[in-house]
Design a protein around this motif. Structure first.
Motif, PDB file in Angstrom:
ATOM      1  N   THR A   1       0.881  -1.034  -0.121  1.00 10.71           N
ATOM      2  CA  THR A   1       0.262  -0.101  -0.411  1.00 10.71           C
ATOM      3  C   THR A   1       0.630   1.056  -0.039  1.00 10.71           C
ATOM      4  OG1 THR A   1      -1.842  -1.150   1.116  1.00 10.71           O
ATOM      5  CG2 THR A   1      -2.124   1.214   0.861  1.00 10.71           C
TER       6      THR A   1
ATOM      7  N   PHE B   1      -0.230   9.399   7.582  1.00 10.62           N
ATOM      8  CA  PHE B   1      -1.246   8.532   7.526  1.00 10.62           C
ATOM      9  C   PHE B   1      -1.212   8.213   9.861  1.00 10.62           C
ATOM     10  CE2 PHE B   1      -0.209   7.498   3.452  1.00 10.62           C
ATOM     11  CZ  PHE B   1      -1.577   7.825   2.659  1.00 10.62           C
TER      12      PHE B   1
ATOM     13  N   ALA C   1      -8.741   7.146   9.471  1.00  8.91           N
ATOM     14  CA  ALA C   1      -9.383   6.332   8.427  1.00  8.91           C
ATOM     15  C   ALA C   1     -10.675   6.080   8.419  1.00  8.91           C
ATOM     16  CB  ALA C   1      -8.406   5.452   8.600  1.00  8.91           C
TER      17      ALA C   1
ATOM     18  N   LEU D   1      -4.199  -0.129   9.134  1.00  8.68           N
ATOM     19  CA  LEU D   1      -4.320   0.760   9.637  1.00  8.68           C
ATOM     20  C   LEU D   1      -4.371   1.461  11.105  1.00  8.68           C
ATOM     21  CD1 LEU D   1      -7.200   1.580   7.819  1.00  8.68           C
ATOM     22  CD2 LEU D   1      -5.218   2.735   6.657  1.00  8.68           C
TER      23      LEU D   1
ATOM     24  N   ASP E   1      -8.958  11.305   7.208  1.00 10.07           N
ATOM     25  CA  ASP E   1      -7.745  11.582   6.059  1.00 10.07           C
ATOM     26  C   ASP E   1      -7.638  10.024   4.945  1.00 10.07           C
ATOM     27  OD1 ASP E   1      -7.447  14.059   7.858  1.00 10.07           O
ATOM     28  OD2 ASP E   1      -7.251  12.525   8.888  1.00 10.07           O
ATOM     29  N   THR E   2      -8.516   9.555   5.344  1.00  9.69           N
ATOM     30  CA  THR E   2      -8.660   8.370   4.939  1.00  9.69           C
ATOM     31  C   THR E   2      -9.159   7.379   4.990  1.00  9.69           C
ATOM     32  OG1 THR E   2      -5.779   8.102   4.849  1.00  9.69           O
ATOM     33  CG2 THR E   2      -6.745   5.542   4.349  1.00  9.69           C
TER      34      THR E   2
ATOM     35  N   ILE F   1     -10.706   3.399   3.527  1.00 14.22           N
ATOM     36  CA  ILE F   1     -10.563   1.970   2.221  1.00 14.22           C
ATOM     37  C   ILE F   1     -11.996   1.782   2.157  1.00 14.22           C
ATOM     38  CG2 ILE F   1      -9.760  -0.552   2.624  1.00 14.22           C
ATOM     39  CD1 ILE F   1      -7.053   2.051   2.975  1.00 14.22           C
TER      40      ILE F   1
ATOM     41  N   LEU G   1     -14.267  11.868   2.422  1.00 12.48           N
ATOM     42  CA  LEU G   1     -12.953  11.687   2.574  1.00 12.48           C
ATOM     43  C   LEU G   1     -12.994  13.437   2.920  1.00 12.48           C
ATOM     44  CD1 LEU G   1     -11.112  10.098  -0.291  1.00 12.48           C
ATOM     45  CD2 LEU G   1     -10.317  10.815   2.277  1.00 12.48           C
TER      46      LEU G   1
ATOM     47  N   GLY H   1      -7.206  14.121   1.534  1.00 16.63           N
ATOM     48  CA  GLY H   1      -7.395  12.582   1.812  1.00 16.63           C
ATOM     49  C   GLY H   1      -7.703  11.316   0.538  1.00 16.63           C
ATOM     50  N   PHE H   2      -7.020  10.145   1.188  1.00 15.26           N
ATOM     51  CA  PHE H   2      -6.893   9.191   0.393  1.00 15.26           C
ATOM     52  C   PHE H   2      -8.034   7.885   0.398  1.00 15.26           C
ATOM     53  CE2 PHE H   2      -2.390  10.382   0.371  1.00 15.26           C
ATOM     54  CZ  PHE H   2      -1.627  10.750  -0.741  1.00 15.26           C
TER      55      PHE H   2
ATOM     56  N   LEU I   1      -6.052   3.757  -6.063  1.00 12.63           N
ATOM     57  CA  LEU I   1      -5.849   4.845  -5.339  1.00 12.63           C
ATOM     58  C   LEU I   1      -6.198   6.481  -5.488  1.00 12.63           C
ATOM     59  CD1 LEU I   1      -4.227   6.513  -2.701  1.00 12.63           C
ATOM     60  CD2 LEU I   1      -2.041   5.661  -3.307  1.00 12.63           C
TER      61      LEU I   1
ATOM     62  N   ARG J   1      -6.355  10.790  -4.866  1.00 12.58           N
ATOM     63  CA  ARG J   1      -5.904  11.796  -3.333  1.00 12.58           C
ATOM     64  C   ARG J   1      -7.161  12.594  -3.799  1.00 12.58           C
ATOM     65  NH1 ARG J   1      -0.048  13.334  -2.325  1.00 12.58           N
ATOM     66  NH2 ARG J   1      -0.212  14.015  -4.251  1.00 12.58           N
TER      67      ARG J   1
END
Length: 279
Positions: free
Chosen positions: A22, A59, A64, A78, A124-125, A127, A149, A153-154, A243, A245
């Motif tokens: 990742t 991170f 998250a 995470l 911020d993240t 999944i 997000l 953020g990702f 992925l 951003r």
């Protein structure tokens, strides 16, 4: 199911592979030689090196959201890198499992996410791994997780694309046959007999057979999803894993190799809903 025969493993060696795949950071956690040997004997090669290297320190301490957490593999990873994780899953069994190490775990579907406390504040993240293609409306689901997000953020997602085995004819045949079987014993026998041909262990094979929706989403469609929802950076990380951003769409949008994707920054791209249903 977190034992040696399960594909859901939370030991340091497995977490190391997820972190490397990742973030591009090798050997983040300690994994001794004997544990590594065991890990390599169980690993089926699903983790491959990321072509994008992210600063893992950004991170640490970040918020998250793990959407469709399952037995908590992404949540655990995470947490290992220092993120503060909120986990959600529709399955009560998944929630019980993940709550063992993350009390902030909630039972809800992806489409109920806007009712989650602090959803409006953003994360911020986010999944969303192996979830969207099992819903009745993958694009609607994508828009929801993208809206969770904060700017900058990702978002990490995994969806089946046209090169994934979910779209292969033999996989569809397996699913059809599996759902014709009447008893648990018949289904277990079928899984044991066919899992190697499907390129999976028994647990992963069962996962592929059980889902009602099994969309195959073309790679260009996934790219369009990102571009239409405020993502200025987008990478295809592995075969069907992506992925993005999220930030104001002001800078050039480039693909994995730095090639400009579009000159119409901020303009709408045709949405695309031409993914075929499988099974």
């Amino acid at each position: 199911m977190n034992g040696p025969r399960s594909s859901v493993r939370l030991d340091n060696c497995s977490m190391n592979d997820m972190i490397a795949s990742t973030f591009g950071r090798q050997n983040f956690l300690y994994c001794n030689e004997s544990a590594r040997e065991v890990h390599e004997s169980l690993e089926r090669g699903i983790s491959q090196q990321n072509i994008v290297t992210l600063d893992i320190s950004r991170f640490m301490g970040a918020t998250a959201l793990d959407v469709g957490c399952g037995f908590g593999r992404w949540t655990a990873m995470l947490q290992h890198i220092g993120a503060k994780v909120t986990s959600v899953d529709a399955s009560p069994h998944a929630v019980i499992s993940t709550r063992r190490f993350n009390p902030d775990t909630h039972q809800m579907t992806l489409f109920e996410l806007p009712t989650l406390e602090n959803f409006e504040a953003g994360f911020d993240t986010v999944i969303c791994w192996g979830v969207l293609h099992h819903t009745h409306d993958p694009y609607k689901g994508f828009k929801i997780v993208a809206s969770a997000l904060r700017e900058g953020g990702f978002l990490f997602i995994q969806v089946y694309n046209d090169r994934a085995k979910a779209g292969f004819h033999y996989t569809q045949s397996f699913r059809t046959r599996f759902h014709q079987l009447k008893t648990i014993d018949e289904k277990v026998h079928f899984l044991r007999k066919t899992h190697r041909a499907a390129g999976a262990d028994v647990f992963d094979h069962l996962d592929g057979m059980m889902t009602f929706y099994n969309w195959v989403v073309h790679e260009q469609t996934v790219r369009t999803w990102f571009l239409n929802n405020g993502f200025a950076d987008y990478w295809k990380v592995w075969n069907y894993k992506y992925l993005g951003r999220k930030r104001a769409v002001l800078d050039p949008v480039r693909d994995d190799f730095g090639v400009l994707l579009t000159d119409n920054i901020g303009e709408s791209v045709e949405e695309g809903r031409n993914y075929p249903i499988v099974g």
